[in-house]
Design a protein around this motif. Structure first.
Motif, PDB file in Angstrom:
ATOM      1  N   PRO A  47       0.555  -0.959   0.339  1.00 43.44           N
ATOM      2  CA  PRO A  47       0.358   0.308   0.088  1.00 43.44           C
ATOM      3  C   PRO A  47       0.793   1.419  -0.345  1.00 43.44           C
ATOM      4  O   PRO A  47       0.737   2.478  -1.003  1.00 43.44           O
ATOM      5  CB  PRO A  47      -1.309  -0.143   1.156  1.00 43.44           C
ATOM      6  CG  PRO A  47      -0.569  -1.139   2.134  1.00 43.44           C
ATOM      7  CD  PRO A  47       0.889  -1.255   1.003  1.00 43.44           C
ATOM      8  N   ILE A  48       2.232   0.820   1.118  1.00 44.58           N
ATOM      9  CA  ILE A  48       2.422   2.556   0.465  1.00 44.58           C
ATOM     10  C   ILE A  48       3.482   2.826  -0.406  1.00 44.58           C
ATOM     11  O   ILE A  48       3.306   3.811  -1.202  1.00 44.58           O
ATOM     12  CB  ILE A  48       3.918   2.124   1.699  1.00 44.58           C
ATOM     13  CG1 ILE A  48       3.165   1.998   3.174  1.00 44.58           C
ATOM     14  CG2 ILE A  48       4.253   3.896   1.672  1.00 44.58           C
ATOM     15  CD1 ILE A  48       2.322   3.273   3.702  1.00 44.58           C
ATOM     16  N   ARG A  49       4.301   1.980  -1.161  1.00 44.29           N
ATOM     17  CA  ARG A  49       4.906   1.523  -2.618  1.00 44.29           C
ATOM     18  C   ARG A  49       3.362   2.612  -2.970  1.00 44.29           C
ATOM     19  O   ARG A  49       3.718   3.379  -4.085  1.00 44.29           O
ATOM     20  CB  ARG A  49       5.533   0.568  -2.637  1.00 44.29           C
ATOM     21  CG  ARG A  49       6.400   0.308  -3.975  1.00 44.29           C
ATOM     22  CD  ARG A  49       6.965   0.864  -4.864  1.00 44.29           C
ATOM     23  NE  ARG A  49       7.365   2.513  -3.438  1.00 44.29           N
ATOM     24  CZ  ARG A  49       8.163   3.403  -4.085  1.00 44.29           C
ATOM     25  NH1 ARG A  49       8.913   3.518  -5.233  1.00 44.29           N
ATOM     26  NH2 ARG A  49       8.753   4.405  -3.351  1.00 44.29           N
ATOM     27  N   MET A  50       2.481   1.260  -3.900  1.00 40.41           N
ATOM     28  CA  MET A  50       1.205   1.767  -4.104  1.00 40.41           C
ATOM     29  C   MET A  50       1.036   3.809  -4.481  1.00 40.41           C
ATOM     30  O   MET A  50       0.672   4.136  -5.565  1.00 40.41           O
ATOM     31  CB  MET A  50       0.056   1.443  -4.220  1.00 40.41           C
ATOM     32  CG  MET A  50      -0.060  -0.568  -5.082  1.00 40.41           C
ATOM     33  SD  MET A  50      -0.666  -1.326  -4.552  1.00 40.41           S
ATOM     34  CE  MET A  50      -2.646  -0.212  -5.375  1.00 40.41           C
ATOM     35  N   ALA A  51       0.463   4.008  -3.164  1.00 36.55           N
ATOM     36  CA  ALA A  51       0.126   5.543  -2.901  1.00 36.55           C
ATOM     37  C   ALA A  51       1.345   5.688  -3.265  1.00 36.55           C
ATOM     38  O   ALA A  51       0.914   7.171  -4.063  1.00 36.55           O
ATOM     39  CB  ALA A  51       0.346   5.774  -1.282  1.00 36.55           C
ATOM     40  N   ILE A  52       2.873   6.010  -2.872  1.00 32.36           N
ATOM     41  CA  ILE A  52       3.485   6.863  -3.555  1.00 32.36           C
ATOM     42  C   ILE A  52       3.872   6.870  -4.879  1.00 32.36           C
ATOM     43  O   ILE A  52       3.745   7.983  -5.597  1.00 32.36           O
ATOM     44  CB  ILE A  52       5.351   6.066  -3.236  1.00 32.36           C
ATOM     45  CG1 ILE A  52       5.012   6.372  -1.379  1.00 32.36           C
ATOM     46  CG2 ILE A  52       6.307   7.238  -3.900  1.00 32.36           C
ATOM     47  CD1 ILE A  52       6.015   6.122  -0.792  1.00 32.36           C
ATOM     48  N   HIS A 112      -9.380  -4.343   4.299  1.00 30.05           N
ATOM     49  CA  HIS A 112      -9.187  -2.881   5.216  1.00 30.05           C
ATOM     50  C   HIS A 112      -7.868  -3.075   5.817  1.00 30.05           C
ATOM     51  O   HIS A 112      -7.429  -1.378   5.445  1.00 30.05           O
ATOM     52  CB  HIS A 112     -10.034  -3.455   6.463  1.00 30.05           C
ATOM     53  CG  HIS A 112     -10.240  -2.845   7.556  1.00 30.05           C
ATOM     54  ND1 HIS A 112      -9.458  -1.949   8.428  1.00 30.05           N
ATOM     55  CD2 HIS A 112     -11.115  -2.604   7.483  1.00 30.05           C
ATOM     56  CE1 HIS A 112     -10.073  -1.296   8.809  1.00 30.05           C
ATOM     57  NE2 HIS A 112     -11.179  -0.966   8.830  1.00 30.05           N
ATOM     58  N   ARG A 113      -6.569  -3.777   5.782  1.00 28.03           N
ATOM     59  CA  ARG A 113      -5.048  -2.636   6.102  1.00 28.03           C
ATOM     60  C   ARG A 113      -4.605  -2.190   5.389  1.00 28.03           C
ATOM     61  O   ARG A 113      -4.125  -0.952   5.656  1.00 28.03           O
ATOM     62  CB  ARG A 113      -4.310  -4.853   6.478  1.00 28.03           C
ATOM     63  CG  ARG A 113      -4.476  -4.572   7.848  1.00 28.03           C
ATOM     64  CD  ARG A 113      -4.221  -5.877   8.875  1.00 28.03           C
ATOM     65  NE  ARG A 113      -4.313  -7.265   7.796  1.00 28.03           N
ATOM     66  CZ  ARG A 113      -5.092  -8.300   7.732  1.00 28.03           C
ATOM     67  NH1 ARG A 113      -5.789  -8.252   8.920  1.00 28.03           N
ATOM     68  NH2 ARG A 113      -4.266  -9.610   7.236  1.00 28.03           N
ATOM     69  N   PHE A 114      -4.808  -2.571   3.616  1.00 34.06           N
ATOM     70  CA  PHE A 114      -4.529  -2.128   2.931  1.00 34.06           C
ATOM     71  C   PHE A 114      -5.338  -1.103   2.965  1.00 34.06           C
ATOM     72  O   PHE A 114      -4.652   0.273   2.048  1.00 34.06           O
ATOM     73  CB  PHE A 114      -4.712  -3.058   1.809  1.00 34.06           C
ATOM     74  CG  PHE A 114      -4.547  -1.851   0.233  1.00 34.06           C
ATOM     75  CD1 PHE A 114      -3.263  -2.205  -0.258  1.00 34.06           C
ATOM     76  CD2 PHE A 114      -5.204  -1.546   0.246  1.00 34.06           C
ATOM     77  CE1 PHE A 114      -2.797  -1.641  -1.513  1.00 34.06           C
ATOM     78  CE2 PHE A 114      -5.358  -0.789  -1.626  1.00 34.06           C
ATOM     79  CZ  PHE A 114      -3.865  -0.858  -1.922  1.00 34.06           C
TER      80      PHE A 114
END
Length: 181
Positions: A47-52, A112-114
């Protein structure tokens, strides 16, 4: 009757009987497999890599997990709408309040966590860039819940229990009533 005819009749009967006894899958099992396949991408998602990556390509969005209703977990519905009114909220396909299998339940937790991690990262970035329409630390959902709790604490009689809303009250003539003092 010849032995060959009897043998053929037995073969036909055996084929019909075996197809009648064949294990059939329930309709929801096929649906469960489809929903699980829809959500499997989350197992490998960062999720962090996708958000960035999404922020870098100017693809700004929040993910929602759906159950009874869809929620932008990690940021809250009110904060999402009030602080980031131009950001689209995208439901994660396959999330639902109807759990179809143990695997679907597990994948709902992963979703949910993602979404929580992804949304938190996007909101943090937007806040740091000054894009938010809210001051840092504002939590509209917590404010509404606190105000609602206060109103409910004034009168615990369930038949007269109030709620906090933003809708005008009209009298029997259709005129808007002023708020009570």
């Amino acid at each position: 009757m010849s032995d060959l005819k009897v043998f053929r009749i037995i073969l036909i009967f055996a084929a019909l009987f075996s197809s009648a006894c064949e294990q059939r899958t329930a309709p929801w099992e096929a649906e469960a497999r489809d929903v699980e396949a829809t959500l499997l991408w989350l197992d490998d998602a960062d999720p962090i890599r996708m958000a960035i990556d999404d922020l870098g390509s100017n693809s700004i969005k929040f993910y929602q997990v759906c159950s009874y209703s869809c929620a932008s977990v990690g940021i809250g519905y009110l904060n999402g709408k009030r602080c980031f009114p131009l950001v689209e909220h995208i439901p994660i396909k396959g999330t639902s309040d109807i759990i179809l299998s143990e695997e679907h339940e597990r994948l709902m937790g992963v979703a949910h966590r993602f979404a929580t991690q992804y949304n938190t990262e996007v909101a943090r970035f937007l806040n740091d860039k000054g894009v938010s329409k809210c001051d840092h630390g504002v939590d509209w959902g917590a404010a509404r819940n606190s105000l609602t709790d206060f109103v409910w604490s004034l009168n615990r009689d369930i038949s007269k229990q109030g709620h906090v809303g933003a809708y005008p009250v009209k009298n029997k003539w259709g005129q808007i009533e002023p708020p009570p003092v």
